[in-house]
Design a protein around this motif. Structure first.
Motif, PDB file in Angstrom:
ATOM      1  N   PHE A 111       0.826  -1.203   0.000  1.00 56.79           N
ATOM      2  CA  PHE A 111       0.000   0.000   0.000  1.00 56.79           C
ATOM      3  C   PHE A 111       0.869   1.265   0.000  1.00 56.79           C
ATOM      4  N   ASP A 145       7.722  -2.829   3.865  1.00 55.42           N
ATOM      5  CA  ASP A 145       7.079  -2.390   2.637  1.00 55.42           C
ATOM      6  C   ASP A 145       7.501  -1.006   2.162  1.00 55.42           C
ATOM      7  N   THR A 266      -2.846  -0.662  11.625  1.00 55.32           N
ATOM      8  CA  THR A 266      -2.012   0.497  11.949  1.00 55.32           C
ATOM      9  C   THR A 266      -0.647   0.123  12.510  1.00 55.32           C
ATOM     10  N   GLY A 267       0.356   0.914  12.114  1.00 52.03           N
ATOM     11  CA  GLY A 267       1.699   0.774  12.657  1.00 52.03           C
ATOM     12  C   GLY A 267       2.201   2.131  13.097  1.00 52.03           C
ATOM     13  N   ASN A 268       2.624   2.927  12.123  1.00 48.16           N
ATOM     14  CA  ASN A 268       3.171   4.251  12.407  1.00 48.16           C
ATOM     15  C   ASN A 268       2.095   5.337  12.483  1.00 48.16           C
ATOM     16  N   PHE A 269       0.839   4.949  12.338  1.00 51.37           N
ATOM     17  CA  PHE A 269      -0.302   5.846  12.471  1.00 51.37           C
ATOM     18  C   PHE A 269      -0.427   6.822  11.298  1.00 51.37           C
ATOM     19  N   MET A 321       3.357  -3.880  11.076  1.00 53.00           N
ATOM     20  CA  MET A 321       2.689  -3.221  12.202  1.00 53.00           C
ATOM     21  C   MET A 321       3.429  -3.481  13.516  1.00 53.00           C
TER      22      MET A 321
HETATM   23  C1  LIG Z   1       3.036   0.332   6.541  1.00 53.08           C
HETATM   24  C2  LIG Z   1       2.044  -0.745   6.705  1.00 53.08           C
HETATM   25  C3  LIG Z   1       1.069  -0.699   7.707  1.00 53.08           C
HETATM   26  C4  LIG Z   1       1.025   0.404   8.734  1.00 53.08           C
HETATM   27  O1  LIG Z   1       0.679   1.654   8.207  1.00 53.08           O
HETATM   28  P1  LIG Z   1       0.972   2.980   9.053  1.00 53.08           P
HETATM   29  O2  LIG Z   1       0.660   4.086   8.129  1.00 53.08           O
HETATM   30  O3  LIG Z   1       2.420   2.922   9.407  1.00 53.08           O
HETATM   31  O4  LIG Z   1       0.107   2.933  10.251  1.00 53.08           O
HETATM   32  C5  LIG Z   1       0.143  -1.708   7.762  1.00 53.08           C
HETATM   33  N1  LIG Z   1       0.182  -2.754   6.904  1.00 53.08           N
HETATM   34  C6  LIG Z   1       1.120  -2.840   5.935  1.00 53.08           C
HETATM   35  C7  LIG Z   1       1.139  -4.039   5.067  1.00 53.08           C
HETATM   36  C8  LIG Z   1       2.063  -1.845   5.795  1.00 53.08           C
HETATM   37  O5  LIG Z   1       2.991  -1.950   4.842  1.00 53.08           O
END
Ligand SMILES: *Cc1c(COP(=O)(O)O)cnc(C)c1O
Length: 498
Positions: A111, A145, A266-269, A321
């Motif tokens: 994404f 990613d 969500t990971g880095n928000f 995440m």
């Molecule tokens: C980067 C990523 C996330 C997290 O997205 P954020 O904008 O960092 O919260 C979730 N899933 C996948 C597969 C990603 O590459």
């Protein structure tokens, strides 16, 4: 104009914010005011192509870019060479009232491509507009990613070098291969003994370091970032919230003005913050649902008001995440506190020194009006992949499965019947082993290499292997750099011959 979340820098135009990546004194750039999109404008965009929606959204934020510059960036990014689907970000209904927003039809199956296909064009223009004659060095910390998407986006872009750091044990085999096989003569990839937070902290520290800045200066370099700390990364992510909504409306799934929920793994928000900006711009949104894996620091924060990263870092099946310090939360808190930069500075300082901070209950209450949060355990994620496949024939990747599980928990707890879009952030083929294990059990993996697993997953699910991954096995390995988390700075100095 763009301001710092810590009130420690002058206002700058969009191009400067994008070129700098983050505020040199620490802090992140955000738009001073959030533009609104009128109901009339939304109506006009109903049925419009992704590119037109993109142009509309971007122009509201990039006042120092000419309309034809924005148009040209959009055309270079969101075309059929780069994206496998004419909708760019297509929706699939998996259930009555539930839709999956597939954000992974870009060239690296991530994404991140949604933003990183356009950001290099925005940045190249930003460098021109700032009349900079230096070579730009993009530093990237990645949990998998972002690395590949950024490498592809910036590969062979004149005047730019890109250096990517990833946790050696913290990415999938496919992700690692994708990065290590990248071509281009301006790309550098470094495996780090450490986790994602180590990579991200080191990179952020280097951005704030005067001494290294002076040495870079002297050698004709300046730094920028392709992580979501850069506004140029976040902004393009707002587009697909509008496109998803407009597609639902255009397809008759929702009525004019009807609110929808968005679920965001969500990971880095960054992704969910883009959704929040869309909401503030006037997109009819009922709830944003923040989904975490077992690294549930955000879930705990939204439940208690205490952000505490002092906990075990878990390696999960959804490695993108696996994050304990969510950078973009800083932007969100700045917005929620009504731009109280002093407070943000204090909280971030506490986070830095003690690993935690607490917000007042009034802010927490404000947040929970729009945002719900929960997490999924590893076993739940596996079961969700299997269950959804058996019920609907749709194959989820491990990150999207976290979103689906959290959404199910949310519906159970609230009985909310609002139509809901779940962001799908990765192709299932990217996390092939975990997805195949979820569908067929551990035994099926035995004796199979990555490419056997891709083929098996394709035959089990009936989906073609994502084109970005199909020929990975034939590509030569071009990157073998490796360092300890303590030596990230040294590695940069070696690469740039400082
Ligand atoms: C980067 C990523 C996330 C997290 O997205 P954020 O904008 O960092 O919260 C979730 N899933 C996948 C597969 C990603 O590459």
């Amino acid at each position: 104009m763009y301001i710092s979340t810590r009130n420690n820098y002058q206002k700058v135009a969009a191009a400067t914010a994008i070129k700098l990546g983050m505020v040199p004194e620490g802090g992140l750039f955000i738009p001073e005011e959030i533009p609104r999109i009128s109901v009339q404008k939304l109506k006009e965009l109903k049925g419009a192509a992704y590119r037109q929606i993109a142009e509309t959204v971007l122009s509201l934020y990039l006042h120092d870019y000419l309309p034809e510059e924005i148009k040209s960036c959009v055309e270079k990014a969101y075309n059929m060479q780069n994206f496998q689907h004419q909708d760019v970000a297509p929706l699939t209904e998996i259930n009555k009232n539930t839709y999956i927003l597939e954000l992974w039809h870009g060239p690296t199956a991530a994404f991140k491509d949604m933003a990183l296909q356009i950001m290099p064009h925005l940045l190249s223009l930003a460098i021109k507009k700032n009349e900079s004659h230096k070579e730009t060095v993009i530093l990237v910390a990645t949990s998998g990613d972002t690395g590949k998407a950024a490498l592809e986006g910036f590969k062979d872009v004149p005047g730019i070098k890109i250096i990517v750091f990833y946790p050696e044990q913290g990415v999938s085999k496919i992700q690692e291969l994708q990065m290590k096989t990248t071509g281009g003569n301006n790309t550098y990839v470094v495996a780090v003994e450490g986790n994602f937070d180590d990579c991200q902290s080191a990179v952020k520290e280097i951005f704030g370091d005067r001494a290294i800045k002076n040495r870079l200066d002297a050698q004709g370099y300046e730094l920028s970032s392709a992580n979501s700390i850069n506004w140029g990364r976040l902004l393009p992510q707002i587009i697909y919230y509008f496109s998803a909504y407009l597609n639902l409306w255009n397809d008759g799934e929702i009525e004019e003005g009807e609110k929808v929920n968005f679920v965001v793994p969500t990971g880095n928000f960054g992704n969910i913050l883009a959704a929040w900006y869309a909401y503030k711009m006037g997109l009819p949104i009922n709830k944003l649902i923040c989904a975490s894996n077992e690294n549930k620091v955000l879930t705990d924060f939204f439940k208690t008001g205490i952000y505490d990263r002092n906990r075990e870092f878990k390696q999960t099946m959804s490695p993108s995440m696996d994050i304990l310090i969510s950078s973009n939360l800083e932007r969100f808190l700045f917005e929620i506190t009504g731009h109280d930069g002093e407070k943000i500075g204090e909280w971030m300082n506490q986070l830095n020194t003690t690993g935690k901070f607490a917000i007042e209950s009034e802010f927490r209450e404000e947040i929970t009006k729009i945002l719900a949060a929960d997490y999924a355990e590893e076993e739940e994620t596996l079961l969700t992949i299997k269950e959804i496949f058996e019920k609907t024939g749709y194959t989820l990747d491990t990150h999207t499965a976290v979103g689906v599980k959290v959404y199910n928990k949310y519906v159970q707890a609230t009985q909310d019947q609002t139509k809901t879009v779940i962001d799908s952030t990765a192709s299932p083929f990217k996390f092939n082993s975990s997805v195949l294990r979820a569908l067929q059990g551990q035994e099926v993996l035995e004796g199979k290499n990555e490419f056997d697993i891709l083929k098996e997953l394709s035959s089990v699910t009936g989906n073609p292997i994502h084109p970005a991954l199909k020929n990975l096995g034939q590509q030569p390995i071009r990157h073998t750099r490796k360092c300890n988390k303590k030596d990230i700075r040294q590695e940069i100095e070696d690469i740039l011959e400082l």
